[in-house]
Enzyme design. Structure first.
Site, short mmCIF file in Angstrom:
data_model
loop_
_atom_site.label_atom_id
_atom_site.label_comp_id
_atom_site.label_asym_id
_atom_site.label_seq_id
_atom_site.Cartn_x
_atom_site.Cartn_y
_atom_site.Cartn_z
N GLU A 96 40.27 31.41 40.94
CA GLU A 96 41.32 30.85 41.79
C GLU A 96 40.99 31.05 43.26
O GLU A 96 40.47 32.08 43.65
CB GLU A 96 42.62 31.62 41.57
N CYS A 110 42.24 32.45 50.55
CA CYS A 110 42.20 33.67 49.74
C CYS A 110 41.17 33.44 48.64
O CYS A 110 41.36 32.58 47.78
CB CYS A 110 43.61 33.90 49.19
N CYS A 117 38.56 41.08 36.48
CA CYS A 117 38.42 42.32 37.24
C CYS A 117 38.37 43.50 36.28
O CYS A 117 39.07 43.51 35.27
CB CYS A 117 39.59 42.47 38.21
N CYS A 121 44.47 47.24 36.96
CA CYS A 121 45.77 47.68 37.48
C CYS A 121 46.88 47.13 36.57
O CYS A 121 46.83 45.96 36.16
CB CYS A 121 45.97 47.20 38.91
N CYS A 124 48.87 43.86 37.59
CA CYS A 124 48.11 42.68 38.04
C CYS A 124 47.65 41.83 36.86
O CYS A 124 47.04 42.34 35.92
CB CYS A 124 46.90 43.15 38.85
N CYS A 343 48.52 36.36 42.58
CA CYS A 343 47.26 36.84 42.01
C CYS A 343 47.20 36.69 40.48
O CYS A 343 48.00 37.24 39.77
CB CYS A 343 47.14 38.31 42.39
N1 SAH Z 1 41.04 43.83 43.99
C1 SAH Z 1 41.43 43.86 45.33
C2 SAH Z 1 41.69 42.50 45.93
C3 SAH Z 1 42.34 41.47 45.06
S1 SAH Z 1 44.02 41.75 44.65
C4 SAH Z 1 42.63 44.76 45.52
O1 SAH Z 1 43.22 45.15 44.52
O2 SAH Z 1 42.94 45.08 46.66
C5 SAH Z 1 44.83 41.30 46.16
C6 SAH Z 1 46.23 41.93 46.34
O3 SAH Z 1 47.17 41.33 45.41
C7 SAH Z 1 46.23 43.43 46.04
O4 SAH Z 1 46.88 44.16 47.06
C8 SAH Z 1 47.00 43.49 44.75
O5 SAH Z 1 47.59 44.72 44.59
C9 SAH Z 1 48.00 42.35 44.90
N2 SAH Z 1 48.66 41.95 43.65
C10 SAH Z 1 48.16 41.92 42.39
N3 SAH Z 1 49.11 41.52 41.49
C11 SAH Z 1 50.22 41.28 42.21
C12 SAH Z 1 51.54 40.85 41.88
N4 SAH Z 1 51.89 40.56 40.64
N5 SAH Z 1 52.43 40.73 42.88
C13 SAH Z 1 52.09 40.99 44.18
N6 SAH Z 1 50.87 41.39 44.56
C14 SAH Z 1 49.94 41.55 43.58
FE1 SF4 Z 2 41.58 44.12 40.15
FE2 SF4 Z 2 44.06 43.15 40.28
FE3 SF4 Z 2 43.64 45.78 40.57
FE4 SF4 Z 2 42.84 44.07 42.52
S1 SF4 Z 2 44.94 44.44 41.86
S2 SF4 Z 2 41.68 45.78 41.62
S3 SF4 Z 2 42.26 42.27 41.27
S4 SF4 Z 2 43.22 44.57 38.70
#
Ligand code: SAH
Ligand code: SF4
Length: 366
Positions: A96, A110, A117, A121, A124, A343
């Site tokens: 994406e 973005c 990944c 997390c 996410c 995301c």
């Molecule tokens: N992996 C990197 C960059 C990609 S994620 C990181 O984690 O920083 C980019 C941002 O989107 C991160 O701050 C992540 O915590 C946030 N993100 C992921 N899932 C999300 C969600 N459901 N709602 C809001 N932000 C989210």
């Molecule tokens: Fe990976 Fe999503 Fe965690 Fe960023 S927020 S490190 S994309 S699992």
């Protein structure tokens, strides 16, 4: 740097490296400047269009590199102007890429750094997919070029992208060398020429790679913090079990602050979980004042997650309290909610259409 394809993409080769390659192979290094101008200034991706480059050099380049651009296989347009793109790579893998309009005619792209990944997390959607593979540097730059070309062909010549954030799928520092080379290409004054302050890398906190950032072009760094207590952070981000808040903050203090005066901390706000008074106190204690800026991200809800977004009143209260504690703070507004621009969300929604597209367009992936 580990090759992802036998024939790497041209779009991930920094100008200095290209000059070296030309020299080593009996070509003139200054040709690299001309080639960069064709590709990144004139956006001519077909070598046949490069009038001042010899046939010999063109055939050398096409034998060594792929000039194929990633393809926009789907796009969505939100009422607020956000555009979401699903971008297909040479082996049918898709990522994406989201374009977010901002004030003063600025447009932020973005971009993704990996397919899926590995960090996992719990909040996410990308994290639930696991890692399929790294993107090569040329696929990272390729997202920028493919969207630029698409905007030119489908919207207008004026629609130029001005900023980049590594906040799509993937953990950019897990794919360090490819992201580093892609960043060099983005910053190259003789090419795309994006300023250092216009590129931001967001990381979940890979401490060994953060410690190597002095070997990286000096761009903005954003840290996905999301909690100021180790217990909560470990629940949200398994990486915190390997590198806890003390180790993370120690590593961050050593980041060379060349391009900027502060580090941005992203803090996801989840209702009744990390939006409490004690979280504010812990944040104020944890973060070094003056050099820290907190970006509050109200959680983007999606059906598979039980986490909820706090109310607007709660979000504003959280911000006010942090500011009273001396921390500069902004709230990230949700963009493109009607096209699932958060995301990792489009990917699952689009899976059916995608499978169909992949079957139609590609032979079996390697
Ligand atoms: N992996 C990197 C960059 C990609 S994620 C990181 O984690 O920083 C980019 C941002 O989107 C991160 O701050 C992540 O915590 C946030 N993100 C992921 N899932 C999300 C969600 N459901 N709602 C809001 N932000 C989210
Ligand atoms: Fe990976 Fe999503 Fe965690 Fe960023 S927020 S490190 S994309 S699992």
């Amino acid at each position: 740097m580990k090759a992802i394809f036998d024939q790497p993409s041209f779009y991930g080769i920094p100008l200095d490296t290209l000059k070296e390659i030309l020299k080593e192979n009996g070509h003139k290094p200054f040709n690299a400047d001309q080639i960069y101008s064709w590709v990144y200034e004139k956006l001519v991706f077909d070598v046949d269009g490069w009038t001042n480059i010899s046939k010999d050099l063109k055939s050398f380049l096409t034998s060594k590199f792929s000039f194929e651009l990633p393809k926009v296989v789907w796009n969505g347009h939100s009422k607020d102007g956000t555009r979401k793109f699903l971008v297909g790579m040479r082996d049918s893998k898709t990522v994406e890429t989201v374009m977010i309009p901002a004030k003063n005619n600025r447009k932020t792209l973005c971009i993704s750094s990996q397919v899926g990944c590995a960090i996992g997390c719990t909040f996410c959607h990308t994290g639930t997919m696991g890692l399929t593979r790294h993107l090569e540097a040329g696929e990272i730059v390729g997202q920028f070029l493919a969207v630029t070309k698409w905007l030119k062909e489908n919207v207008s010549d004026e629609e130029r992208l001005s900023n980049i954030v590594y906040m799509g799928q993937g953990e950019p520092l897990h794919n360090f060398e490819h992201v580093k080379n892609a960043t060099k290409v983005f910053l190259e004054p003789k090419g795309l020429g994006l300023g250092q302050r216009r590129v931001t890398l967001s990381t979940s906190g890979l401490v060994p790679q953060i410690e190597k950032l002095d070997d990286f072009p000096p761009i903005n760094i954003a840290i996905s913090l999301h909690a100021a207590h180790n217990k909560i952070r470990s629940e949200l981000m398994p990486i915190n079990k390997a590198y806890d808040l003390t180790r993370l903050l120690d590593a961050i203090k050593k980041i060379p602050l060349k391009a900027h005066r502060y580090i941005t901390y992203e803090y996801l706000l989840i209702e009744k979980y990390n939006d409490r008074a004690e979280d504010i106190e812990a944040l104020i204690d944890l973060l070094p004042k003056k050099v820290s800026k907190v970006n509050l991200i109200p959680f983007n809800e999606y059906p598979e997650s039980s986490f909820k977004r706090p109310s607007v009143t709660r979000i504003n209260w959280f911000k006010d309290q942090l500011e009273k504690g001396g921390i500069t703070c902004t709230i990230r507004t949700t963009k493109g909610a009607d096209i699932l621009a958060a995301c990792g969300q489009l990917k699952s929604e689009m899976d059916k259409k995608l499978n169909l597209w992949e079957e139609e367009n590609f032979t079996s992936p390697t």
